[in-house]
Write a protein that holds these residues in place. Structure first.
Motif, PDB file in Angstrom:
ATOM      1  N   ASP A 190      38.004  24.670 112.827  1.00 40.92           N
ATOM      2  CA  ASP A 190      38.671  25.252 111.670  1.00 40.92           C
ATOM      3  C   ASP A 190      38.232  24.536 110.396  1.00 40.92           C
ATOM      4  O   ASP A 190      37.973  23.327 110.407  1.00 40.92           O
ATOM      5  CB  ASP A 190      40.184  25.140 111.849  1.00 40.92           C
ATOM      6  CG  ASP A 190      40.938  26.052 110.914  1.00 40.92           C
ATOM      7  OD1 ASP A 190      40.293  26.822 110.180  1.00 40.92           O
ATOM      8  OD2 ASP A 190      42.178  25.987 110.915  1.00 40.92           O
ATOM      9  N   GLY A 191      38.128  25.268 109.313  1.00 45.09           N
ATOM     10  CA  GLY A 191      37.657  24.690 108.054  1.00 45.09           C
ATOM     11  C   GLY A 191      38.409  25.259 106.876  1.00 45.09           C
ATOM     12  O   GLY A 191      39.598  25.577 106.973  1.00 45.09           O
ATOM     13  N   GLY A 192      37.725  25.382 105.733  1.00 45.23           N
ATOM     14  CA  GLY A 192      38.388  25.872 104.541  1.00 45.23           C
ATOM     15  C   GLY A 192      39.517  24.951 104.139  1.00 45.23           C
ATOM     16  O   GLY A 192      39.386  23.719 104.141  1.00 45.23           O
ATOM     17  N   GLY A 193      40.680  25.538 103.832  1.00 41.20           N
ATOM     18  CA  GLY A 193      41.833  24.744 103.430  1.00 41.20           C
ATOM     19  C   GLY A 193      42.397  23.884 104.546  1.00 41.20           C
ATOM     20  O   GLY A 193      43.188  22.965 104.296  1.00 41.20           O
ATOM     21  N   SER A 194      41.991  24.146 105.790  1.00 43.33           N
ATOM     22  CA  SER A 194      42.485  23.353 106.922  1.00 43.33           C
ATOM     23  C   SER A 194      41.682  22.073 107.129  1.00 43.33           C
ATOM     24  O   SER A 194      42.141  21.176 107.849  1.00 43.33           O
ATOM     25  CB  SER A 194      42.436  24.181 108.208  1.00 43.33           C
ATOM     26  OG  SER A 194      43.284  25.301 108.119  1.00 43.33           O
ATOM     27  N   ALA A 195      40.475  21.993 106.557  1.00 44.05           N
ATOM     28  CA  ALA A 195      39.604  20.838 106.794  1.00 44.05           C
ATOM     29  C   ALA A 195      40.263  19.568 106.276  1.00 44.05           C
ATOM     30  O   ALA A 195      40.486  19.406 105.072  1.00 44.05           O
ATOM     31  CB  ALA A 195      38.255  21.059 106.117  1.00 44.05           C
ATOM     32  N   THR A 196      40.573  18.647 107.197  1.00 41.18           N
ATOM     33  CA  THR A 196      41.294  17.422 106.848  1.00 41.18           C
ATOM     34  C   THR A 196      40.791  16.278 107.705  1.00 41.18           C
ATOM     35  O   THR A 196      40.601  16.430 108.911  1.00 41.18           O
ATOM     36  CB  THR A 196      42.814  17.582 107.081  1.00 41.18           C
ATOM     37  OG1 THR A 196      43.280  18.775 106.458  1.00 41.18           O
ATOM     38  CG2 THR A 196      43.573  16.389 106.537  1.00 41.18           C
ATOM     39  N   LEU A 197      40.610  15.120 107.078  1.00 39.67           N
ATOM     40  CA  LEU A 197      40.244  13.898 107.794  1.00 39.67           C
ATOM     41  C   LEU A 197      41.207  12.793 107.400  1.00 39.67           C
ATOM     42  O   LEU A 197      41.440  12.551 106.210  1.00 39.67           O
ATOM     43  CB  LEU A 197      38.805  13.479 107.468  1.00 39.67           C
ATOM     44  CG  LEU A 197      38.332  12.183 108.134  1.00 39.67           C
ATOM     45  CD1 LEU A 197      38.177  12.377 109.632  1.00 39.67           C
ATOM     46  CD2 LEU A 197      37.014  11.704 107.521  1.00 39.67           C
ATOM     47  N   VAL A 198      41.761  12.105 108.409  1.00 41.53           N
ATOM     48  CA  VAL A 198      42.693  11.005 108.180  1.00 41.53           C
ATOM     49  C   VAL A 198      42.133   9.767 108.862  1.00 41.53           C
ATOM     50  O   VAL A 198      41.807   9.799 110.056  1.00 41.53           O
ATOM     51  CB  VAL A 198      44.098  11.336 108.727  1.00 41.53           C
ATOM     52  CG1 VAL A 198      45.008  10.121 108.663  1.00 41.53           C
ATOM     53  CG2 VAL A 198      44.705  12.499 107.956  1.00 41.53           C
ATOM     54  N   LEU A 199      42.021   8.672 108.113  1.00 39.17           N
ATOM     55  CA  LEU A 199      41.522   7.405 108.641  1.00 39.17           C
ATOM     56  C   LEU A 199      42.628   6.356 108.567  1.00 39.17           C
ATOM     57  O   LEU A 199      43.162   6.090 107.481  1.00 39.17           O
ATOM     58  CB  LEU A 199      40.302   6.922 107.847  1.00 39.17           C
ATOM     59  CG  LEU A 199      39.076   7.839 107.831  1.00 39.17           C
ATOM     60  CD1 LEU A 199      37.977   7.236 106.956  1.00 39.17           C
ATOM     61  CD2 LEU A 199      38.551   8.067 109.236  1.00 39.17           C
ATOM     62  N   ASN A 200      42.986   5.811 109.713  1.00 42.78           N
ATOM     63  CA  ASN A 200      44.020   4.776 109.776  1.00 42.78           C
ATOM     64  C   ASN A 200      45.289   5.193 109.041  1.00 42.78           C
ATOM     65  O   ASN A 200      45.907   4.410 108.322  1.00 42.78           O
ATOM     66  CB  ASN A 200      43.489   3.461 109.215  1.00 42.78           C
ATOM     67  CG  ASN A 200      42.380   2.884 110.064  1.00 42.78           C
ATOM     68  OD1 ASN A 200      42.453   2.891 111.283  1.00 42.78           O
ATOM     69  ND2 ASN A 200      41.334   2.396 109.413  1.00 42.78           N
TER      70      ASN A 200
END
Length: 509
Positions: A295-305
């Motif tokens: 999934d991408g667009g507005g859903s693209a999310t990355l969380v680090l620590n």
């Protein structure tokens, strides 16, 4: 109806809370990221079956519609390494543009990767949506990235979902690109039949569905994916646009070392980011072997620590100056290595994916096997977490020693009470002679063997006895001789002192 392509009728449902807000907030601000649809809103995925995908793929792949690759299983070192990139795509030409995002390289994915339901276990069944940060916190994720598609109106998880060995959702054979990890650590990318998904010979422990297989065996596979995933009943315009428009994108793949690779590209639909052709070529240049689009667009999310590391494409409802992450569905979570089972059966500690068993007798990868040594308590006891528990009549660390004569019972602590100090049964203490035939027989055997030994060595015994008798006679004779000699000498010596009258000595007066 996927998260990248929600239907218009639910556009007003794409509200976001402030930073740190959960998916429970409700607002009416329209999304700032234009919506894309790989499929029409009426249905997600193609209507044809797995056989269509198998029959229409290139001949060189035969009947296999997916690629399997052994995963890296190294321990030690960092679980994952995340690198930030800023690159020009394409590398040259007037149309090149600066693109930025992240690559995360993951070791030992069998033990460090999980597909999590939104907001924790049961999220798909509850049609729940939650920000990646919220789900990542619950799953103690070091790295977390959005996963599969979902219905923006209802929150329903779409495609197949297997989370930590539990089949959460079965798509019924929906032919979209899949990523999964089997029980033996094999990573799988491609198209799966329903039988593949439900197979228990080597079951999936993690599984999530994407849309479009980007790379197959190191080659761009988008054209073949269009044939496999585009519904032949509808026009191809929607699916083509989904592939060719620039937007924020996420993907999951692997390198030639078996490391899992998560890829995140920041962007905003029709404004910045990459299309899927550019995404596939970029991944190929970085040495990725197989990869599917998530999934991408507005859903693209990355969380680090636990911290948001990506740039969301949607405006926050409270102020359009700020951008807020979308509440989404499943999450691909990278965590510290886990053990199987996680609690090491209650008999050990999980250290970097391996159970370190406590106590002296728990063994095995899961610390669930009691092992008291190769003798197995000599078959005269039971192995416990404290060692061998010997049966009555037996003692010793391996239960290999019988009770001493005259003692019986557990640990041989009870004295026999038989008449004439006869031995008793080592287990029960019974003095019943009929019950003791075995012991008597053993004693008889020992006496018989002793007698046989004496008879077989009779000559030696007689010779030894004769020599001893002769020595005794010689000794006696010697003693008698010494006695007589001593007496004679005493008699002779006493004659020198006989009485003589003086007249005999001096003459007569």
């Amino acid at each position: 109806r996927a998260a990248l392509v929600p239907p218009r009728r639910v556009a007003d449902a794409l509200c976001q809370g402030s930073l740190g807000a959960t998916g429970s907030s409700h607002c009416r601000s329209p999304p700032s990221d234009p919506l894309l649809r790989p499929y029409f809103p009426s249905r997600h995925g193609p209507r044809h079956h797995h056989r269509h995908v198998r029959d229409c793929q290139p001949v060189k792949y035969g009947n296999i519609t997916y690629e399997a690759w052994p995963s890296d299983n190294r321990t030690g070192g960092p679980v994952a390494t995340t690198r930030t990139f800023v690159s020009y795509i394409p590398p040259e030409g007037k149309d090149r543009k600066a693109v930025y995002g992240h690559f995360t390289f993951v070791r030992n994915p069998l033990r460090t990767v999980s597909v999590l339901e939104p907001g924790g276990a049961g999220g798909c069944q509850a049609y729940r949506r939650a920000p990646v940060e919220e789900t990542a916190k619950l799953g103690k994720c070091l790295v977390a990235q959005n996963g599969g598609y979902f219905d923006m109106g209802t929150g329903e998880c779409l495609g197949n979902v297997v989370s930590d060995g539990k089949l959460v959702r079965n798509s019924g054979g929906l032919q979209n690109a899949q990523f999964g990890i089997r029980k033996d650590g094999t990573m799988v990318f491609g198209y799966l039949s329903e039988e593949d998904v439900l197979d228990q010979t080597n079951p999936f422990v993690q599984l999530v569905s994407g849309v479009v297989w980007l790379l197959r065996d190191g080659e761009v596979y988008i054209s073949q994916s269009q044939m496999a995933e585009c519904d032949e009943i509808q026009t191809t315009g929607t699916f083509d646009k989904f592939i060719n428009v620039i937007s924020a994108r996420t993907a999951v793949g692997h390198d030639n070392q078996g490391q899992l690779v998560l890829v995140h590209v920041d962007g905003q639909t029709e404004s910045r980011g990459v299309n899927l052709w550019e995404m596939a070529e970029f991944l190929k240049q970085q040495g990725i072997i197989n990869a599917i689009n998530l999934d991408g667009g507005g859903s693209a999310t990355l969380v680090l620590n636990g911290t948001l590391a990506s740039y969301p494409s949607e405006h926050c409802p409270f102020d359009s100056m700020w951008r807020c992450p979308r509440s989404i569905s499943t999450v691909v979570c990278i965590h510290e290595p886990t053990c199987e089972p996680a609690d090491c059966s209650g008999h050990g500690d999980c250290v970097q994916g391996e159970c370190h068993c406590t106590g002296d007798f728990w063994r095995g990868p899961a610390c669930d096997i009691l092992d008291c040594g190769p003798s197995n308590c000599s078959l005269h006891g039971v192995c416990t977490d404290a060692g061998c528990l010997c049966d009555a009549g037996w003692i010793g660390s391996n239960c290999s020693e019988e009770c001493p004569m005259g003692w019986y019972g557990p640990n041989c602590q009870k004295p026999c009470a038989c008449e004439h100090t006869c031995p008793c049964n080592r287990e029960t203490g019974s003095c019943n002679t009929t019950y003791e035939l075995a012991i008597q027989d053993q004693l008889n055997k020992e006496m018989f063997l002793t007698w046989i030994f004496l008879l077989s060595d009779r000559k030696t015994w007689i010779s030894t006895t004769s020599v001893l008798a002769l020595l005794l006679v010689i000794s006696a004779m010697g003693n008698i001789g010494l006695f007589l000699k001593a007496r004679s000498e005493r008699h002779h010596e006493s004659g020198d002192y006989l009485y003589h009258p003086l007249r005999e000595m001096n003459g007569e007066v």
